[in-house]
Write a protein that holds these residues in place. Structure first.
Motif, PDB file in Angstrom:
ATOM      1  N   PRO A 113      26.464  30.054  43.290  1.00  0.00           N
ATOM      2  CA  PRO A 113      26.938  31.434  43.363  1.00  0.00           C
ATOM      3  C   PRO A 113      26.061  32.421  42.598  1.00  0.00           C
ATOM      4  CG  PRO A 113      28.139  30.280  41.664  1.00  0.00           C
ATOM      5  CD  PRO A 113      27.210  29.262  42.287  1.00  0.00           C
ATOM      6  N   THR A 115      26.956  35.001  39.979  1.00  0.00           N
ATOM      7  CA  THR A 115      28.127  35.229  39.132  1.00  0.00           C
ATOM      8  C   THR A 115      28.018  36.579  38.448  1.00  0.00           C
ATOM      9  OG1 THR A 115      28.405  32.862  38.753  1.00  0.00           O
ATOM     10  CG2 THR A 115      29.474  34.354  37.193  1.00  0.00           C
ATOM     11  N   HIS A 124      32.605  34.654  41.101  1.00  0.00           N
ATOM     12  CA  HIS A 124      31.512  33.929  41.720  1.00  0.00           C
ATOM     13  C   HIS A 124      31.389  34.351  43.184  1.00  0.00           C
ATOM     14  CE1 HIS A 124      31.608  31.559  38.109  1.00  0.00           C
ATOM     15  NE2 HIS A 124      32.855  31.154  38.361  1.00  0.00           N
ATOM     16  N   TYR A 126      29.663  33.665  46.606  1.00  0.00           N
ATOM     17  CA  TYR A 126      28.964  32.610  47.329  1.00  0.00           C
ATOM     18  C   TYR A 126      28.451  33.170  48.661  1.00  0.00           C
ATOM     19  CZ  TYR A 126      31.088  29.286  44.062  1.00  0.00           C
ATOM     20  OH  TYR A 126      31.472  28.588  42.938  1.00  0.00           O
ATOM     21  N   ILE A 157      30.971  24.939  48.482  1.00  0.00           N
ATOM     22  CA  ILE A 157      31.464  26.058  47.660  1.00  0.00           C
ATOM     23  C   ILE A 157      32.703  25.646  46.880  1.00  0.00           C
ATOM     24  CG2 ILE A 157      32.576  28.322  47.839  1.00  0.00           C
ATOM     25  CD1 ILE A 157      30.593  28.897  50.159  1.00  0.00           C
ATOM     26  N   ARG A 158      33.654  25.016  47.551  1.00  0.00           N
ATOM     27  CA  ARG A 158      34.886  24.630  46.848  1.00  0.00           C
ATOM     28  C   ARG A 158      34.605  23.593  45.752  1.00  0.00           C
ATOM     29  NH1 ARG A 158      37.382  25.769  52.153  1.00  0.00           N
ATOM     30  NH2 ARG A 158      36.510  23.807  52.932  1.00  0.00           N
ATOM     31  N   LEU A 161      33.125  25.514  42.872  1.00  0.00           N
ATOM     32  CA  LEU A 161      34.134  26.366  42.253  1.00  0.00           C
ATOM     33  C   LEU A 161      35.107  25.555  41.409  1.00  0.00           C
ATOM     34  CD1 LEU A 161      35.291  29.236  41.999  1.00  0.00           C
ATOM     35  CD2 LEU A 161      36.615  28.790  44.085  1.00  0.00           C
ATOM     36  N   ARG A 167      37.317  33.361  39.528  1.00  0.00           N
ATOM     37  CA  ARG A 167      37.615  33.964  40.829  1.00  0.00           C
ATOM     38  C   ARG A 167      36.413  33.828  41.768  1.00  0.00           C
ATOM     39  NH1 ARG A 167      38.690  39.536  38.333  1.00  0.00           N
ATOM     40  NH2 ARG A 167      37.277  38.566  36.801  1.00  0.00           N
ATOM     41  N   SER A 168      36.660  33.992  43.059  1.00  0.00           N
ATOM     42  CA  SER A 168      35.602  33.697  44.018  1.00  0.00           C
ATOM     43  C   SER A 168      35.634  34.628  45.217  1.00  0.00           C
ATOM     44  CB  SER A 168      35.725  32.247  44.505  1.00  0.00           C
ATOM     45  OG  SER A 168      36.997  32.040  45.102  1.00  0.00           O
ATOM     46  N   ILE A 205      39.407  30.361  48.790  1.00  0.00           N
ATOM     47  CA  ILE A 205      38.576  31.420  48.224  1.00  0.00           C
ATOM     48  C   ILE A 205      39.444  32.677  48.088  1.00  0.00           C
ATOM     49  CG2 ILE A 205      36.466  32.780  48.528  1.00  0.00           C
ATOM     50  CD1 ILE A 205      35.971  29.786  48.177  1.00  0.00           C
TER      51      ILE A 205
END
Length: 382
Positions: A113, A115, A124, A126, A157-158, A161, A167-168, A205
């Motif tokens: 990410p 950030t 973050h 992505y 991504i998950r 994370l 947070r995303s 997300i």
């Protein structure tokens, strides 16, 4: 954190042969002022920055000037590539831009990410560049469809994370299930079968900023398309232009509002008999609009574009769409010609063939009879 979600700038696209570069430059200048006015923290551009893989030099200056102006407001800017973009050319551009402007074009970076912190902690971002399955088989050999490569990207991504926390926001360019496309506009990404990305694949997300569809759409409170900032086809004429202003609170909850953008020249489709369209005072407000005319006369009219442009200077498209279409005969043109008993029937067979089933009407038959009779008279005296 306050986020402006935009996409599908399509810098360099033409509208029925007319350049849109100046209009887009002006609209993006308004968007930049909105970023300043609303104190936006992060601007995300979800793909299709350029309209072509080989944009003209003037397109690069529009992009560079806009991104720098947005960064001058104090906002960070994150741009991902779309299916119209050349990832290599857009990625090269990133090396010429200053800090605070991020251009994501490398599929290998998915899951890493950008950030950006605020008072409540890190957020973050992505970026997912457009993922072409055929070009990613060396990375993800099992992923052979748009849905599969997006699933792989979201899994990465998950996983990232879950280790980082916080947070995303995901930024992607794809065709998600449940959207309504503009006919004949969004190209290259198939809109059926396995190439539709299921919404379940985008879960987990806090906010998903999508690009590719040119009209704003909300698929879920936290999954949205912003659409394009300009109208690029007559099919978009009824769709507003703008972007989403997204507030992400400390718990990752989303509140989104719509920011309208100006429309430099409205897009309208007029339908009816050609004579009515040319004379009807109700069409006065459209005389400075981009106009598509679908005229419904039974037979094609002579030189309709020239006649329409005398009233509508920006008439860009004319379609003959007869309100009543003659019933087609089961006989072929060759069969009709062979069965013609005289010259009048032979001409009528030709008219039926070239006029979508409409043969000669009564005034035309009278005129044909006069012409044919005159030909017989001239031949008899020769």
């Amino acid at each position: 954190m306050r986020i402006l979600h935009t996409s599908d700038w399509h810098i360099g696209r033409t509208f029925h042969g007319h350049s849109t570069l100046d209009a887009l430059r002006d609209v993006l200048a308004v968007m930049t002022e909105q970023v300043r006015e609303h104190r936006v923290d992060v601007v995300v551009v979800a793909g299709d920055v350029f309209d072509s893989a080989t944009p003209a030099a003037a397109c690069y200056s529009v992009l560079t000037d806009t991104l720098r102006a947005m960064a001058d407001t104090g906002a960070c800017v994150i741009v991902t590539s779309g299916n119209h973009d050349s990832a290599a050319r857009l990625g090269f551009q990133s090396g010429l831009l200053r800090g605070g402007i991020h251009v994501v074009t490398d599929p290998a970076s998915v899951g890493t990410p950008i950030t950006i912190p605020d008072a409540a902690g890190p957020v973050h971002f992505y970026g997912i560049p457009y993922l072409e399955p055929a070009l990613l088989r060396h990375l993800w050999p099992e992923a052979r469809s748009q849905a599969a490569v997006m699933d792989r990207a979201m899994d990465l991504i998950r996983a990232d994370l879950s280790e980082r926390g916080g947070r995303s926001v995901a930024i992607a360019h794809c065709f998600a299930a449940g959207v309504e496309p503009t006919p004949h506009l969004e190209r290259d990404i198939q809109q059926g079968g396995l190439d539709v990305v299921p919404l379940a694949g985008l879960a987990g997300i806090d906010y998903v900023a999508l690009g590719h569809i040119h009209g704003r759409q909300q698929l879920a409170p936290a999954i949205r398309y912003s659409g394009a900032p300009l109208h690029y086809s007559f099919g978009e004429g009824d769709k507003p232009r703008g972007s989403w202003l997204v507030d992400l609170d400390a718990d990752g909850h989303v509140e989104a509002s719509w920011l309208d953008l100006p429309v430099p020249r409205p897009v309208v489709t007029l339908r009816g008999p050609l004579a009515d369209i040319l004379a009807d005072p109700a069409h006065l407000p459209h005389e400075s609009s981009w106009v598509c005319v679908e005229y419904t006369d039974t037979l094609p009219e002579r030189d309709p574009m020239r006649r329409l442009q005398e009233r509508f200077a920006f008439c860009a498209k004319v379609v003959h769409a007869p309100a009543v279409v003659a019933e087609r005969s089961s006989r072929t043109y060759v069969q009709r010609v062979r069965s013609a008993r005289n010259d009048a029937e032979l001409v009528d067979a030709f008219l039926v063939h070239v006029r979508d089933g409409a043969g000669a009407d009564e005034p035309e038959r009278e005129l044909l009879a006069e012409i044919l009779d005159e030909r017989v008279r001239v031949e008899a005296l020769a």
